[in-house]
Design an enzyme around this catalytic site. Structure first.
Site, PDB file in Angstrom:
ATOM      1  N   MET A  30       0.839  -1.197   0.000  1.00 54.17           N
ATOM      2  CA  MET A  30       0.000   0.000   0.000  1.00 54.17           C
ATOM      3  C   MET A  30       0.877   1.251   0.000  1.00 54.17           C
ATOM      4  SD  MET A  30      -3.444  -0.969   2.064  1.00 54.17           S
ATOM      5  CE  MET A  30      -2.838  -0.644   3.701  1.00 54.17           C
ATOM      6  N   GLY A  31       2.157   1.063  -0.365  1.00 49.50           N
ATOM      7  CA  GLY A  31       3.059   2.213  -0.470  1.00 49.50           C
ATOM      8  C   GLY A  31       3.585   2.669   0.872  1.00 49.50           C
ATOM      9  N   HIS A  37       9.404  -3.386   3.298  1.00 53.05           N
ATOM     10  CA  HIS A  37       8.906  -3.598   1.930  1.00 53.05           C
ATOM     11  C   HIS A  37      10.072  -3.880   0.972  1.00 53.05           C
ATOM     12  CE1 HIS A  37       5.576  -0.791   3.383  1.00 53.05           C
ATOM     13  NE2 HIS A  37       4.915  -1.851   2.982  1.00 53.05           N
ATOM     14  N   GLN A  61     -10.348  -2.760   2.394  1.00 55.62           N
ATOM     15  CA  GLN A  61      -9.870  -3.393   3.613  1.00 55.62           C
ATOM     16  C   GLN A  61      -9.855  -2.452   4.825  1.00 55.62           C
ATOM     17  OE1 GLN A  61      -5.947  -4.216   1.610  1.00 55.62           O
ATOM     18  NE2 GLN A  61      -5.113  -3.869   3.652  1.00 55.62           N
ATOM     19  N   GLY A 149       5.004 -10.012   3.807  1.00 56.91           N
ATOM     20  CA  GLY A 149       5.727  -9.971   5.076  1.00 56.91           C
ATOM     21  C   GLY A 149       5.011 -10.784   6.149  1.00 56.91           C
ATOM     22  N   LYS A 151       5.069  -9.999   9.170  1.00 57.20           N
ATOM     23  CA  LYS A 151       4.556  -9.097  10.212  1.00 57.20           C
ATOM     24  C   LYS A 151       3.030  -9.167  10.251  1.00 57.20           C
ATOM     25  CE  LYS A 151       3.862  -4.450  11.542  1.00 57.20           C
ATOM     26  NZ  LYS A 151       2.645  -4.189  10.771  1.00 57.20           N
ATOM     27  N   SER A 187       6.697  -0.543  10.075  1.00 58.94           N
ATOM     28  CA  SER A 187       5.316  -0.434   9.593  1.00 58.94           C
ATOM     29  C   SER A 187       5.102   0.985   9.092  1.00 58.94           C
ATOM     30  CB  SER A 187       4.348  -0.709  10.745  1.00 58.94           C
ATOM     31  OG  SER A 187       3.052  -0.238  10.424  1.00 58.94           O
ATOM     32  N   ARG A 189       2.570   2.558   9.494  1.00 56.49           N
ATOM     33  CA  ARG A 189       1.795   3.277  10.513  1.00 56.49           C
ATOM     34  C   ARG A 189       2.672   3.790  11.662  1.00 56.49           C
ATOM     35  NH1 ARG A 189      -2.450  -0.634   8.876  1.00 56.49           N
ATOM     36  NH2 ARG A 189      -4.211   0.610   8.144  1.00 56.49           N
TER      37      ARG A 189
HETATM   38  O1  PAF Z   1      -0.100  -5.726   3.552  1.00 54.40           O
HETATM   39  C1  PAF Z   1      -0.533  -4.823   2.805  1.00 54.40           C
HETATM   40  O2  PAF Z   1       0.145  -3.822   2.557  1.00 54.40           O
HETATM   41  C2  PAF Z   1      -1.916  -4.967   2.206  1.00 54.40           C
HETATM   42  O3  PAF Z   1      -2.797  -5.568   3.087  1.00 54.40           O
HETATM   43  C3  PAF Z   1      -1.918  -5.689   0.849  1.00 54.40           C
HETATM   44  C4  PAF Z   1      -1.427  -7.119   0.966  1.00 54.40           C
HETATM   45  C5  PAF Z   1      -1.032  -4.939  -0.131  1.00 54.40           C
HETATM   46  C6  PAF Z   1      -3.334  -5.746   0.282  1.00 54.40           C
HETATM   47  O4  PAF Z   1      -3.859  -4.462   0.104  1.00 54.40           O
END
Ligand code: PAF
Length: 282
Positions: A30-31, A37, A61, A149, A151, A187, A189
């Site tokens: 999700m960037g 990542h 989600q 990941g 995590k 993370s 976040r």
């Molecule tokens: O882990 C994430 O970043 C998201 O849940 C994913 C797997 C890209 C799905 O939107």
């Protein structure tokens, strides 16, 4: 590294990779990319000839009142980081490209049992959103392998079950959590934390480690360990969401005979919800 925003462009490029006989890897994100990542991208580059990383903040989600609007969007920075890793292609579609008919009309995927409990209980509909978008990304990119990941331990279990149950032709690779020097799991976040909260945050991993040590030493008092962990987290300034000792495969409460055990934890520091986990074998 090229960036594309439409499915049409993505498909044309991936088709050319296939025509050249290349093995395709996918890293869905999700960037707001951090070293965790980038470790996924590096792993994908080991397992495939070309790697498509996707950046899509998936509205399906996120629940009502969650951080969909404030979720960090840092495309230029992310492009630079991916380029430096040797990532081949970035797919960054807008919401209208992924859900052209709108979320209300979208076919969805429900993965039973492993989606229940833990984050699934705290965030109803979350794993339906994750499974749906990941299945869509698999169909869009048609990768040979995809890297996620550990995590997000429950998310990985949901994706593995979906792939198994639907016979999706993708090898799912899990990557160990990348941590800051003080143990905090990386993370996107973490950027929400105030300076004071950032100092408190590593306590989550310390409590996981302490509980893991007790389990490795043979303790079967799962309820007692969970209660003690919640108490310590509260005294460290957290508002625990859950702290659950589970069987690593089923994610159901652990039994004394289980050899593979995972501790799943989520806790709020202020308004930031942190998740982490620790797996042990005994
Ligand atoms: O882990 C994430 O970043 C998201 O849940 C994913 C797997 C890209 C799905 O939107």
């Amino acid at each position: 590294m090229r960036t594309v925003h439409t499915l049409k462009e993505l498909r044309a490029i991936v088709r050319s990779y296939r025509d050249q006989g290349k093995r395709v890897g996918l890293v869905p994100t999700m960037g707001s990319l951090h070293d965790g990542h980038l470790a996924l991208v590096r792993r994908a580059l080991e397992a495939a000839d070309v790697v498509v990383t996707s950046i899509f903040v998936n509205p399906m989600q996120f629940g009502a009142g969650e951080d969909l609007d404030s979720y960090p969007r840092t495309l230029t920075d992310d492009q630079r980081k991916l380029g430096a890793e040797g990532n081949t292609l970035l797919f960054a579609p807008p919401v209208s490209e992924v859900y052209p008919d709108g979320l209300a009309h979208q076919t969805r995927i429900v993965v039973p049992e492993v989606s229940d409990g833990h984050c699934g209980a705290s965030r109803p509909g979350h794993f339906e959103g994750v499974a749906t978008v990941v299945a869509m990304l698999f169909n869009m990119v048609q990768p040979d392998i995809a890297v996620f990941g550990e995590k997000d331990f429950q998310q990985l279990a949901v994706i593995r079950k979906m792939v198994r149950d639907l016979f999706l032709p993708v090898d799912v690779i899990g990557m160990p959590t990348v941590r800051e020097e003080d143990g905090l799991a990386m993370s996107s976040r973490n950027g929400y934390l105030t300076e004071a909260e950032r100092q408190q945050a590593p306590a989550l991993y310390r409590v996981l480690s302490r509980t893991g040590d007790a389990l490795t030493a043979g303790s079967d008092d799962f309820a007692g360990l969970e209660a003690a962990a919640r108490e310590i987290l509260t005294s460290e300034g957290f508002r625990p969401d859950y702290f659950n000792i589970v069987n690593s495969l089923t994610l159901k409460p652990a039994s004394p005979g289980d050899r593979q055990i995972t501790i799943l934890a989520a806790a709020f520091l202020g308004t930031t919800r942190l998740i982490d986990n620790l797996s042990i074998e005994r």
